[in-house]
Design a protein around this motif. Structure first.
Motif, PDB file in Angstrom:
ATOM      1  N   SER A   1       0.850  -1.180   0.000  1.00 20.95           N
ATOM      2  CA  SER A   1       0.000   0.000   0.000  1.00 20.95           C
ATOM      3  C   SER A   1       0.891   1.236   0.000  1.00 20.95           C
ATOM      4  CB  SER A   1      -0.922  -0.002   1.227  1.00 20.95           C
ATOM      5  OG  SER A   1      -0.155  -0.035   2.415  1.00 20.95           O
ATOM      6  N   ILE A   2       0.274   2.401  -0.069  1.00 24.50           N
ATOM      7  CA  ILE A   2       1.017   3.659  -0.090  1.00 24.50           C
ATOM      8  C   ILE A   2       1.660   3.898   1.269  1.00 24.50           C
ATOM      9  CG2 ILE A   2       0.811   6.156  -0.371  1.00 24.50           C
ATOM     10  CD1 ILE A   2      -1.569   5.634  -2.234  1.00 24.50           C
ATOM     11  N   GLU A   3       2.949   4.244   1.258  1.00 22.28           N
ATOM     12  CA  GLU A   3       3.657   4.602   2.480  1.00 22.28           C
ATOM     13  C   GLU A   3       3.579   6.120   2.658  1.00 22.28           C
ATOM     14  OE1 GLU A   3       5.187   2.802   4.796  1.00 22.28           O
ATOM     15  OE2 GLU A   3       4.782   0.858   3.876  1.00 22.28           O
ATOM     16  N   VAL A   4       3.428   6.550   3.899  1.00 19.75           N
ATOM     17  CA  VAL A   4       3.317   7.970   4.210  1.00 19.75           C
ATOM     18  C   VAL A   4       4.492   8.372   5.086  1.00 19.75           C
ATOM     19  CG1 VAL A   4       1.859   9.794   5.132  1.00 19.75           C
ATOM     20  CG2 VAL A   4       0.812   7.763   4.127  1.00 19.75           C
ATOM     21  N   LEU A   5       5.266   9.371   4.639  1.00 18.51           N
ATOM     22  CA  LEU A   5       6.392   9.874   5.410  1.00 18.51           C
ATOM     23  C   LEU A   5       6.010  11.179   6.090  1.00 18.51           C
ATOM     24  CD1 LEU A   5       9.422   9.277   2.997  1.00 18.51           C
ATOM     25  CD2 LEU A   5       8.629   7.837   4.880  1.00 18.51           C
ATOM     26  N   ASP A   6       6.284  11.278   7.380  1.00 20.76           N
ATOM     27  CA  ASP A   6       6.038  12.475   8.170  1.00 20.76           C
ATOM     28  C   ASP A   6       7.354  13.237   8.242  1.00 20.76           C
ATOM     29  OD1 ASP A   6       5.180  14.396   9.888  1.00 20.76           O
ATOM     30  OD2 ASP A   6       4.622  13.046  11.517  1.00 20.76           O
ATOM     31  N   LEU A   7       7.432  14.400   7.574  1.00 23.27           N
ATOM     32  CA  LEU A   7       8.708  15.078   7.384  1.00 23.27           C
ATOM     33  C   LEU A   7       8.730  16.472   7.997  1.00 23.27           C
ATOM     34  CD1 LEU A   7       9.145  14.245   3.598  1.00 23.27           C
ATOM     35  CD2 LEU A   7      10.271  13.082   5.500  1.00 23.27           C
ATOM     36  N   ASP A   8       9.932  16.892   8.353  1.00 26.20           N
ATOM     37  CA  ASP A   8      10.155  18.270   8.759  1.00 26.20           C
ATOM     38  C   ASP A   8       9.860  19.173   7.558  1.00 26.20           C
ATOM     39  OD1 ASP A   8      12.153  20.712   8.829  1.00 26.20           O
ATOM     40  OD2 ASP A   8      11.879  20.067  10.913  1.00 26.20           O
ATOM     41  N   PRO A   9       9.215  20.324   7.765  1.00 25.45           N
ATOM     42  CA  PRO A   9       8.866  21.189   6.628  1.00 25.45           C
ATOM     43  C   PRO A   9      10.065  21.726   5.858  1.00 25.45           C
ATOM     44  CG  PRO A   9       8.436  22.287   8.727  1.00 25.45           C
ATOM     45  CD  PRO A   9       8.711  20.855   9.043  1.00 25.45           C
ATOM     46  N   HIS A  10      11.256  21.672   6.456  1.00 29.69           N
ATOM     47  CA  HIS A  10      12.449  22.193   5.782  1.00 29.69           C
ATOM     48  C   HIS A  10      13.360  21.070   5.289  1.00 29.69           C
ATOM     49  CE1 HIS A  10      11.171  26.057   7.278  1.00 29.69           C
ATOM     50  NE2 HIS A  10      11.227  25.634   8.535  1.00 29.69           N
TER      51      HIS A  10
ATOM     52  N   GLN B   1      -7.759  -7.091 -13.216  1.00 27.50           N
ATOM     53  CA  GLN B   1      -7.253  -5.984 -12.409  1.00 27.50           C
ATOM     54  C   GLN B   1      -7.418  -4.668 -13.153  1.00 27.50           C
ATOM     55  OE1 GLN B   1      -3.112  -6.347 -11.390  1.00 27.50           O
ATOM     56  NE2 GLN B   1      -3.168  -4.705  -9.883  1.00 27.50           N
ATOM     57  N   ARG B   2      -8.186  -3.760 -12.557  1.00 22.34           N
ATOM     58  CA  ARG B   2      -8.425  -2.437 -13.122  1.00 22.34           C
ATOM     59  C   ARG B   2      -7.947  -1.396 -12.110  1.00 22.34           C
ATOM     60  NH1 ARG B   2     -14.497  -3.243 -15.794  1.00 22.34           N
ATOM     61  NH2 ARG B   2     -13.882  -4.890 -17.264  1.00 22.34           N
TER      62      ARG B   2
ATOM     63  N   HIS C   1      -5.916  -2.996   0.937  1.00 21.41           N
ATOM     64  CA  HIS C   1      -5.594  -4.114   0.057  1.00 21.41           C
ATOM     65  C   HIS C   1      -6.205  -3.923  -1.328  1.00 21.41           C
ATOM     66  CE1 HIS C   1      -3.695  -6.247   3.292  1.00 21.41           C
ATOM     67  NE2 HIS C   1      -4.784  -6.198   4.026  1.00 21.41           N
ATOM     68  N   THR C   2      -7.527  -3.864  -1.390  1.00 22.19           N
ATOM     69  CA  THR C   2      -8.172  -3.726  -2.692  1.00 22.19           C
ATOM     70  C   THR C   2      -9.633  -3.333  -2.515  1.00 22.19           C
ATOM     71  OG1 THR C   2      -8.557  -4.853  -4.816  1.00 22.19           O
ATOM     72  CG2 THR C   2      -8.929  -6.138  -2.817  1.00 22.19           C
ATOM     73  N   LEU C   3     -10.229  -2.869  -3.597  1.00 19.56           N
ATOM     74  CA  LEU C   3     -11.668  -2.598  -3.639  1.00 19.56           C
ATOM     75  C   LEU C   3     -12.264  -3.446  -4.744  1.00 19.56           C
ATOM     76  CD1 LEU C   3     -14.247  -1.036  -2.894  1.00 19.56           C
ATOM     77  CD2 LEU C   3     -13.527   0.759  -4.489  1.00 19.56           C
ATOM     78  N   GLU C   4     -13.131  -4.365  -4.357  1.00 11.47           N
ATOM     79  CA  GLU C   4     -13.862  -5.197  -5.310  1.00 11.47           C
ATOM     80  C   GLU C   4     -15.341  -4.893  -5.070  1.00 11.47           C
ATOM     81  OE1 GLU C   4     -12.654  -9.229  -4.674  1.00 11.47           O
ATOM     82  OE2 GLU C   4     -10.513  -8.771  -4.949  1.00 11.47           O
ATOM     83  N   TRP C   5     -15.808  -3.856  -5.706  1.00 10.31           N
ATOM     84  CA  TRP C   5     -17.107  -3.290  -5.396  1.00 10.31           C
ATOM     85  C   TRP C   5     -18.201  -4.368  -5.281  1.00 10.31           C
ATOM     86  CZ3 TRP C   5     -18.678   0.868  -3.271  1.00 10.31           C
ATOM     87  CH2 TRP C   5     -20.045   1.178  -3.292  1.00 10.31           C
ATOM     88  N   PRO C   6     -19.024  -4.281  -4.189  1.00  7.78           N
ATOM     89  CA  PRO C   6     -19.075  -3.217  -3.175  1.00  7.78           C
ATOM     90  C   PRO C   6     -18.217  -3.477  -1.948  1.00  7.78           C
ATOM     91  CG  PRO C   6     -20.930  -4.678  -2.863  1.00  7.78           C
ATOM     92  CD  PRO C   6     -20.159  -5.236  -4.047  1.00  7.78           C
TER      93      PRO C   6
ATOM     94  N   LEU D   1     -14.757  -3.489   0.265  1.00  7.32           N
ATOM     95  CA  LEU D   1     -13.447  -2.902   0.501  1.00  7.32           C
ATOM     96  C   LEU D   1     -12.681  -3.822   1.446  1.00  7.32           C
ATOM     97  CD1 LEU D   1     -11.423  -0.464   0.461  1.00  7.32           C
ATOM     98  CD2 LEU D   1     -12.683   0.412   2.440  1.00  7.32           C
ATOM     99  N   PHE D   2     -11.437  -4.159   1.084  1.00  8.04           N
ATOM    100  CA  PHE D   2     -10.618  -5.047   1.904  1.00  8.04           C
ATOM    101  C   PHE D   2      -9.464  -4.249   2.509  1.00  8.04           C
ATOM    102  CE2 PHE D   2     -12.790  -7.693  -1.156  1.00  8.04           C
ATOM    103  CZ  PHE D   2     -13.166  -8.810  -0.421  1.00  8.04           C
ATOM    104  N   VAL D   3      -9.427  -4.212   3.850  1.00  8.49           N
ATOM    105  CA  VAL D   3      -8.375  -3.511   4.569  1.00  8.49           C
ATOM    106  C   VAL D   3      -7.937  -4.351   5.759  1.00  8.49           C
ATOM    107  CG1 VAL D   3      -9.241  -1.221   3.939  1.00  8.49           C
ATOM    108  CG2 VAL D   3      -9.988  -2.285   6.077  1.00  8.49           C
ATOM    109  N   SER D   4      -6.808  -3.980   6.354  1.00  6.53           N
ATOM    110  CA  SER D   4      -6.363  -4.575   7.613  1.00  6.53           C
ATOM    111  C   SER D   4      -6.090  -3.447   8.593  1.00  6.53           C
ATOM    112  CB  SER D   4      -5.096  -5.410   7.425  1.00  6.53           C
ATOM    113  OG  SER D   4      -5.345  -6.541   6.613  1.00  6.53           O
ATOM    114  N   ILE D   5      -6.584  -3.587   9.829  1.00  2.00           N
ATOM    115  CA  ILE D   5      -6.397  -2.584  10.862  1.00  2.00           C
ATOM    116  C   ILE D   5      -5.281  -3.050  11.801  1.00  2.00           C
ATOM    117  CG2 ILE D   5      -7.514  -1.182  12.625  1.00  2.00           C
ATOM    118  CD1 ILE D   5      -8.821  -0.892   9.900  1.00  2.00           C
ATOM    119  N   THR D   6      -4.351  -2.155  12.115  1.00  2.23           N
ATOM    120  CA  THR D   6      -3.252  -2.502  13.003  1.00  2.23           C
ATOM    121  C   THR D   6      -3.684  -2.391  14.457  1.00  2.23           C
ATOM    122  OG1 THR D   6      -1.667  -1.656  11.375  1.00  2.23           O
ATOM    123  CG2 THR D   6      -0.859  -1.997  13.618  1.00  2.23           C
ATOM    124  N   ALA D   7      -3.558  -3.492  15.208  1.00  7.78           N
ATOM    125  CA  ALA D   7      -3.956  -3.534  16.616  1.00  7.78           C
ATOM    126  C   ALA D   7      -2.788  -3.123  17.517  1.00  7.78           C
ATOM    127  CB  ALA D   7      -4.429  -4.937  16.980  1.00  7.78           C
TER     128      ALA D   7
END
Length: 306
Positions: A14-23, A127-128, A184-189, A191-197
């Motif tokens: 999945s998309i990784e998100v980086l939390d960065l200093d503004p400078h 896969q679309r 993970h994916t969207l196979e309408w209707p 949505l497949f996700v995993s939540i971190t415990a």
């Protein structure tokens, strides 16, 4: 205030998100991105939908919300087939599906109105990819081949799916992908996700989003690897957690949450007892995921290893 940068890659689910200093400098950003792949110097970093060779080094500053791509190849050969015609060109791996489709429509002389009813499908599969997906996430090789096919979202008249896909591309959802959940994916209707415990496990969910966003979603714990409902003895347990994840309630077909479509039925008292958890179409799917994530952070959660 720190800023988020979004990174896609063949190496990520999945998309990784980086939390960065503004400078942050381009060199530091590159090093942070390489850390996501174990500092493997075979990877290059590419700007979304940019073809220039200099890329990151040519930037005067790093903008908040910037979208980047890590890949081991500098170019990918893309072929698109439509109505007996076949076209090909090279793209950077950070090129979006949206840009490839626009290029194909222009070269194949497809009108704007006709192109709106078409989407790219990976050849030999169903896969679309969504239009904001980078082509580099779809292959570790040097080439991709697509068919341009009718879009079920248009002919199927499903505006609810279109709204959900838009919400999945918004910053609040993507930011949650950093630590709280995995898309993970969207196979309408569904949505497949995993939540971190709290204990680090990832609890899979199959979320029925029919009627979205006017109707609340409803979810069942899901075994993503086996593509089947999660075995009830593997459901999260402990105190409040067991109330929400209760396999004996509704035969284990929903979560016992005020924002769940199945659970809210017959619980009018929740409207004033838990107003912040009542489904809000404006907050959308992120509200549901945040509610589940909050439950799974409870100190009453029994560790999976226990």
């Amino acid at each position: 205030m720190n800023q988020y940068v979004f990174v896609q890659s063949e190496a990520f689910e999945s998309i990784e998100v980086l939390d960065l200093d503004p400078h942050v400098t381009p060199a530091t950003l590159f090093d942070r991105c390489l850390s996501l792949v174990g500092h493997d110097t075979a990877y290059g970093l590419y700007l979304e939908d940019r073809d220039d060779v200099e890329g990151l080094d040519a930037l005067a500053e790093i903008a908040a919300g910037m979208r980047l791509h890590l890949h081991r190849r500098r170019h990918l050969s893309v072929t698109v087939c439509y109505a007996g015609h076949q076209i090909q060109r090279d793209f950077r791996p950070g090129t979006t599906i949206r840009r490839v489709k626009r290029w194909a429509a222009r070269l194949l002389s497809i009108s704007v109105s006709d192109a709106a009813e078409l989407m790219l499908q990976v050849e030999g599969s169903d896969q679309r990819p969504d239009e904001d997906i980078h082509i580099g996430t779809l292959t570790q090789d040097c080439g991709l081949k697509f068919d341009l096919v009718p879009s079920p979202r248009i002919n199927g008249a499903q505006p609810d799916e279109a709204v959900l896909r838009r919400h999945l591309s918004e910053g609040r959802f993507i930011a949650g992908c950093q630590r709280r959940w995995t898309y993970h994916t969207l196979e309408w209707p569904h949505l497949f996700v995993s939540i971190t415990a709290r204990d680090g496990r990832r609890v899979g969910l199959k979320i029925d989003c029919s009627g979205y966003p006017n109707q609340p979603p409803t979810a069942v714990p899901w075994d993503q690897a086996r593509r089947q409902p999660l075995s009830q003895n593997a459901w999260p347990k402990g105190g409040r957690v067991s109330l929400v994840f209760n396999p004996r309630w509704q035969s284990g077909t929903a979560l016992y949450l005020p924002c769940d479509r199945t659970a809210i039925a017959g619980h009018g008292n929740w409207l004033h007892e838990h107003p912040s958890l009542i489904w809000d179409p404006k907050r959308g799917i992120t509200q549901y995921l945040e509610a589940v994530h909050e439950v799974l952070q409870s100190h009453e959660l029994i560790d999976e290893a226990a």
